[in-house]
Design an enzyme around this catalytic site. Structure first.
Site, mmCIF file in Angstrom:
data_model
loop_
_atom_site.group_PDB
_atom_site.id
_atom_site.type_symbol
_atom_site.label_atom_id
_atom_site.label_comp_id
_atom_site.label_asym_id
_atom_site.label_seq_id
_atom_site.Cartn_x
_atom_site.Cartn_y
_atom_site.Cartn_z
ATOM 1 N N GLY B 129 5.893 -48.304 51.297
ATOM 2 C CA GLY B 129 7.287 -48.663 51.542
ATOM 3 C C GLY B 129 8.182 -47.449 51.443
ATOM 4 O O GLY B 129 8.887 -47.258 50.447
ATOM 5 N N SER B 131 9.837 -45.885 54.743
ATOM 6 C CA SER B 131 10.875 -45.945 55.774
ATOM 7 C C SER B 131 11.821 -47.119 55.538
ATOM 8 O O SER B 131 11.425 -48.173 55.045
ATOM 9 C CB SER B 131 10.239 -46.118 57.153
ATOM 10 O OG SER B 131 9.306 -45.109 57.395
ATOM 11 N N SER B 163 3.261 -51.041 57.247
ATOM 12 C CA SER B 163 1.966 -51.504 57.753
ATOM 13 C C SER B 163 1.232 -52.273 56.659
ATOM 14 O O SER B 163 1.283 -51.901 55.484
ATOM 15 C CB SER B 163 1.103 -50.319 58.190
ATOM 16 O OG SER B 163 1.788 -49.538 59.132
ATOM 17 N N GLU B 246 -1.943 -37.433 53.983
ATOM 18 C CA GLU B 246 -1.926 -38.213 55.210
ATOM 19 C C GLU B 246 -2.202 -37.330 56.418
ATOM 20 O O GLU B 246 -2.964 -37.674 57.305
ATOM 21 C CB GLU B 246 -0.558 -38.878 55.334
ATOM 22 C CG GLU B 246 -0.364 -39.681 56.580
ATOM 23 C CD GLU B 246 0.930 -40.497 56.518
ATOM 24 O OE1 GLU B 246 1.116 -41.320 57.403
ATOM 25 O OE2 GLU B 246 1.741 -40.299 55.585
HETATM 26 C C1 LIG Z 1 2.767 -47.994 63.946
HETATM 27 C C2 LIG Z 1 3.671 -47.503 62.874
HETATM 28 C C3 LIG Z 1 3.330 -47.709 61.552
HETATM 29 C C4 LIG Z 1 4.166 -47.285 60.541
HETATM 30 N N1 LIG Z 1 3.822 -47.539 59.249
HETATM 31 C C5 LIG Z 1 4.670 -47.195 58.259
HETATM 32 C C6 LIG Z 1 4.379 -47.553 56.911
HETATM 33 O O1 LIG Z 1 3.352 -48.171 56.617
HETATM 34 N N2 LIG Z 1 5.269 -47.230 55.958
HETATM 35 C C7 LIG Z 1 6.410 -46.544 56.230
HETATM 36 O O2 LIG Z 1 7.148 -46.242 55.309
HETATM 37 N N3 LIG Z 1 6.728 -46.197 57.499
HETATM 38 C C8 LIG Z 1 5.884 -46.513 58.513
HETATM 39 N N4 LIG Z 1 6.205 -46.189 59.813
HETATM 40 C C9 LIG Z 1 7.495 -45.563 60.073
HETATM 41 C C10 LIG Z 1 7.451 -44.143 60.592
HETATM 42 O O3 LIG Z 1 7.162 -43.252 59.565
HETATM 43 C C11 LIG Z 1 8.820 -43.873 61.241
HETATM 44 O O4 LIG Z 1 8.910 -44.686 62.383
HETATM 45 C C12 LIG Z 1 8.998 -42.438 61.634
HETATM 46 O O5 LIG Z 1 9.082 -41.603 60.503
HETATM 47 C C13 LIG Z 1 10.251 -42.247 62.490
HETATM 48 O O6 LIG Z 1 11.389 -42.830 61.934
HETATM 49 P P1 LIG Z 1 12.311 -43.827 62.798
HETATM 50 O O7 LIG Z 1 11.452 -44.837 63.378
HETATM 51 O O8 LIG Z 1 13.436 -44.255 61.962
HETATM 52 O O9 LIG Z 1 12.859 -42.923 63.986
HETATM 53 P P2 LIG Z 1 14.103 -41.938 63.924
HETATM 54 O O10 LIG Z 1 14.000 -41.058 62.745
HETATM 55 O O11 LIG Z 1 15.362 -42.699 64.123
HETATM 56 O O12 LIG Z 1 13.842 -41.051 65.202
HETATM 57 C C14 LIG Z 1 14.233 -41.441 66.535
HETATM 58 C C15 LIG Z 1 14.042 -40.255 67.460
HETATM 59 O O13 LIG Z 1 14.876 -39.177 67.026
HETATM 60 C C16 LIG Z 1 14.099 -38.016 66.804
HETATM 61 N N5 LIG Z 1 14.645 -37.270 65.660
HETATM 62 C C17 LIG Z 1 15.061 -37.756 64.468
HETATM 63 N N6 LIG Z 1 15.442 -36.761 63.663
HETATM 64 C C18 LIG Z 1 15.254 -35.613 64.352
HETATM 65 C C19 LIG Z 1 15.420 -34.234 64.059
HETATM 66 N N7 LIG Z 1 15.858 -33.792 62.876
HETATM 67 N N8 LIG Z 1 15.105 -33.355 65.008
HETATM 68 C C20 LIG Z 1 14.626 -33.759 66.211
HETATM 69 N N9 LIG Z 1 14.437 -35.025 66.544
HETATM 70 C C21 LIG Z 1 14.746 -35.950 65.622
HETATM 71 C C22 LIG Z 1 12.697 -38.533 66.501
HETATM 72 O O14 LIG Z 1 11.710 -37.566 66.762
HETATM 73 C C23 LIG Z 1 12.616 -39.723 67.428
HETATM 74 O O15 LIG Z 1 12.242 -39.291 68.703
HETATM 75 C C24 LIG Z 1 5.378 -46.610 60.849
HETATM 76 C C25 LIG Z 1 5.718 -46.407 62.182
HETATM 77 C C26 LIG Z 1 4.890 -46.844 63.195
HETATM 78 C C27 LIG Z 1 5.287 -46.619 64.612
#
Ligand SMILES: Cc1cc2nc3c(=O)[nH]c(=O)nc-3n(C[C@H](O)[C@H](O)[C@H](O)COP(=O)(O)OP(=O)(O)OC[C@H]3O[C@@H](n4cnc5c(N)ncnc54)[C@H](O)[C@@H]3O)c2cc1C
Lengths: 297, 384
Positions: B129, B131, B163, B246
């Site tokens: 937990g 994100s 997940s 990881e």
């Molecule tokens: C299948 C799957 C399983 C997951 N499982 C888990 C889990 O078990 N536990 C957990 O905690 N999280 C989990 N996640 C979350 C995952 O870690 C996040 O989705 C990821 O870190 C991106 O965050 P966000 O989705 O908020 O995207 P955002 O951070 O909002 O990003 C959106 C876009 O903006 C870009 N961006 C953001 N900041 C910057 C920057 N500084 N410079 C350049 N580009 C930038 C990103 O690259 C992306 O293209 C999972 C995600 C997926 C898809």
């Protein structure tokens, strides 16, 4: 499994780098650019004395008695320094052509459709009759084109070791343009900060490194296994790393990158030259594609 | 430079192969991807078999209940289990690869004794937990609040993309314990029991149509202070230990699997005639080069980690960038091999193509990984 270089291998690589930095530093590089088509025979003999050509020749035959991994590390350094000359052909001729091992004889080879350094070579391996000079895009690699009747089958390409050592040179070039790009990105300032603080520039640099390090793993592994498929893979990855790396490095340099004075174009042009040396890349693609299918009986 | 097994490694590999050949035929059939309780039972059952045979926690330290094997032996394990078609870690992923190693590194003896054995024995499932809806790439901006109330923290907020949340017993939870401190300094790592009152899990449907992850709502959930790993407000550092794990070893088996998929793809192309399309055939050849190289890069990184006592280096980011892209390229090529059948979910690789889309997002997006490579490996100035 100890895939990392041993201490001896690291020392060898550092030794070659030091030798080349002393004997073929930036000033020598630019002097060579200003005298196109002339091979430095003194340097060639020094390379011979240092064992560069005799590296893999067994000790009883007067060689250094090392293997492919060591040769790959040495040629990586040669690629990094943009060392000119038919290095690989001469290295492969050691023990077979008199004087090649010691650097007394300059040996070139007719691979693919081109011959490098034909006018300066003492010995040509392969059939080079009727070769005509080309205005080479790379100021540090004079080229002759071999006559080939229209419609002839594509050349079979050089032996795998030549492909591997070319990939090692590409790797060295890729690693060097990565350094050049990063150095420039750290020092050149625009909008009141180093351009390397801008993400677009950062990502160009990061991608150069990713391609280089992936190629490194492929090239070193091929040096260990000497497997023709590993070599073909190494070649594809190393060509990609060297050519795209030089392109991205050029972009990072801005207008300076488009000048004759900056070294970037030398890396790009040499990278292009090496991609042609080892035959058509689609041959490597095909070899690796064929490998995916079960063996036909 | 050497790629061959040492005599001990060779013996380990041979014994593992022998064991796999013996036990795999007796495994129950794989459960349907939508049946989460069955998937949990299946994954835990496999973990129990590993435990009984002495293969559980191979790469964990001995004093944490593991076998203390170096990265090279762990690599052999992952390679051989994947080649033999053994089950994937599945629901045990977070326990074995994130939460477990974190507790092993940072936990008290009591915490290790409480949480590590059930992970190794296949009795408890963990989820991650981290994100939140407003804290993804910028994880340090997380806002789930926790305040002290006697011997417990009271936690309120929400997590997302978690997940395996539906089947987890525990959640490695990042919470903000000091809202006034600089962002990275006010975070704490807690082990949250998923059955605690106030925890609500709402499954999220992925674009592949399955419920792989969930939202987790936390409404004044009481978490005992003894569930805190590391010091209060030191959770960011504790977490970084986990994230480097990881990125170090998480994809080894998958690279082996991708190489197998590539072979199957080539056979399909030959069967359906598309093999005669030279550009497509060469694209497959190039993917062969790509995955061979990724396997070598894995071996390279593992050899490097072996030299540094098992801590994965920044090479993990290089690998992840290249691999996530290659995986997408693999399944895009599969779609080309399939032709119009690439729209049929009943065909192989079509679902894989959909799930490959998450690889450049999960566990740090490709953009974030490039920032890491540029700043931490190449030393370029931090942006902002
Ligand atoms: C299948 C799957 C399983 C997951 N499982 C888990 C889990 O078990 N536990 C957990 O905690 N999280 C989990 N996640 C979350 C995952 O870690 C996040 O989705 C990821 O870190 C991106 O965050 P966000 O989705 O908020 O995207 P955002 O951070 O909002 O990003 C959106 C876009 O903006 C870009 N961006 C953001 N900041 C910057 C920057 N500084 N410079 C350049 N580009 C930038 C990103 O690259 C992306 O293209 C999972 C995600 C997926 C898809």
């Amino acid at each position: 499994m100890h895939f990392q270089p041993t201490d001896d291998q690291r020392a060898l690589k550092a030794g070659v780098r030091e030798l080349l930095a002393g004997r073929f530093g930036r000033r020598a590089l630019r002097a060579a650019v200003d005298r196109p088509g002339v091979l430095d025979r003194t340097l060639w003999r020094e390379l011979g004395e240092a064992g560069f050509f005799a590296l893999r020749l067994p000790e009883p035959d007067g060689g250094v008695g090392l293997g492919l991994p060591e040769a790959v590390l040495a040629f990586e350094e040669a690629g990094r320094a943009l060392l000119p000359g038919p290095l690989i052909a001469t290295h492969l001729a050691a023990g077979e052509v008199a004087g090649a091992a010691t650097g007394e004889t300059v040996v070139t080879a007719a691979y693919g459709g081109l011959v490098e350094w034909l006018a300066e070579a003492d010995v040509v391996r392969g059939e080079a009759a009727g070769a005509v000079p080309v205005r080479s895009v790379d100021p540090l690699t004079p080229l002759h084109r071999l006559p080939r009747p229209p419609g002839a089958a594509p050349e079979s390409g050089p032996e795998p070791v030549a492909v591997l050592l070319t990939a090692a040179e590409q790797l060295g070039g890729a690693a060097r343009v990565c350094e050049l790009a990063v150095e420039h990105a750290r020092t050149r300032e625009q909008f009141g900060r180093p351009i390397g603080a801008f993400q677009a520039v950062k990502h160009l640099c990061a991608r150069i490194l990713v391609r280089t390090e992936t190629a490194r793993a492929a090239v070193y592994a091929a040096a260990v296994t000497a497997d023709p498929l590993d070599i073909a893979a190494a070649r594809l990855l190393a060509d990609e790393a060297a050519v795209h790396g030089a392109r991205d490095c050029l972009q990072v340099h801005g207008g300076m990158g488009f000048t004759w004075e900056a070294d970037v174009h030398l890396f790009l042009k040499r990278a292009w030259t090496r991609t042609q040396r080892t035959g058509d890349s689609t041959q490597s693609d095909e070899l690796l594609a064929e490998d995916l299918l079960p063996v036909r009986v | 430079m050497d790629l061959a097994d040492s005599p001990e490694e060779g013996e380990f590999r041979a014994r593992l192969r022998e064991w796999l050949a013996k036990v795999l035929p007796g495994l129950p059939p794989k459960p349907s991807p939508d049946d989460w309780p069955a998937r949990r039972a299946y994954d835990l059952g496999w973990q129990r078999m590993l435990y009984d045979a002495g293969y559980a926690g191979l790469h964990w330290p001995v004093d944490a209940g593991g076998r203390g094997a170096g990265p090279a032996r762990h690599l052999i394990f992952l390679e051989e289990t994947e080649k033999a078609g053994a089950p994937y870690v599945g629901a045990n992923f977070v326990g074995l690869l994130h939460a477990g190693p974190t507790i092993a590194a940072e936990g008290t003896p009591g915490q290790r004794a409480r949480w590590l054995p059930p992970v190794l024995r296949g009795e408890e499932v963990w989820c991650q937990g981290f994100s939140e809806p407003d804290a993804g790439s910028d994880l340090a901006s997380l806002r789930t609040r926790a305040w002290r109330d006697g011997d417990a923290y009271v936690v309120s907020g929400s997590k997302i993309w978690t997940s395996h949340a539906e089947v987890a017993d525990w959640c490695e939870l990042l919470v903000r314990t000091d809202p006034d401190a600089p962002r990275h300094r006010g975070i704490t790592w807690l082990a949250l029991p998923m059955d605690a009152p106030g925890v609500t899990v709402r499954p999220l449907r992925t674009l592949a149509g399955s419920n792989e992850f969930a939202e987790v709502f936390l409404d004044e959930v009481r978490v005992p202070v003894v569930n805190r790993v590391g010091a209060e407000n030191d959770g960011w550092r504790v977490t970084m230990v986990t994230l480097s794990f990881e990125r170090g070893t998480a994809f080894v088996g998958e690279v082996v699997a991708c190489r197998r998929a590539l072979g199957e793809l080539a056979r399909e192309a030959r069967a359906n005639g598309r093999w005669d399309d030279a550009p497509l055939r060469r694209r497959l050849g190039r993917l062969n080069a790509e995955f061979r190289a990724l396997w070598r890069l894995t071996q390279w990184n593992v050899s490097e980690a072996e030299g540094t006592g098992g801590v994965p280096g920044a090479g993990g980011s290089v690998f992840k960038l290249r691999y996530s892209h290659a995986r997408q390229e693999l399944y895009d090529t599969a779609a080309e091999v399939l032709g119009a059948d690439c729209l049929d979910l009943g065909r192989p690789w079509v679902l894989d193509r959909l799930s490959s889309l998450s690889y450049t997002i999960a566990a740090g997006t490709s953009q974030i990984q490039q920032n890491i490579v540029a700043e931490r490996i190449l030393g370029l100035p931090k942006g902002r």
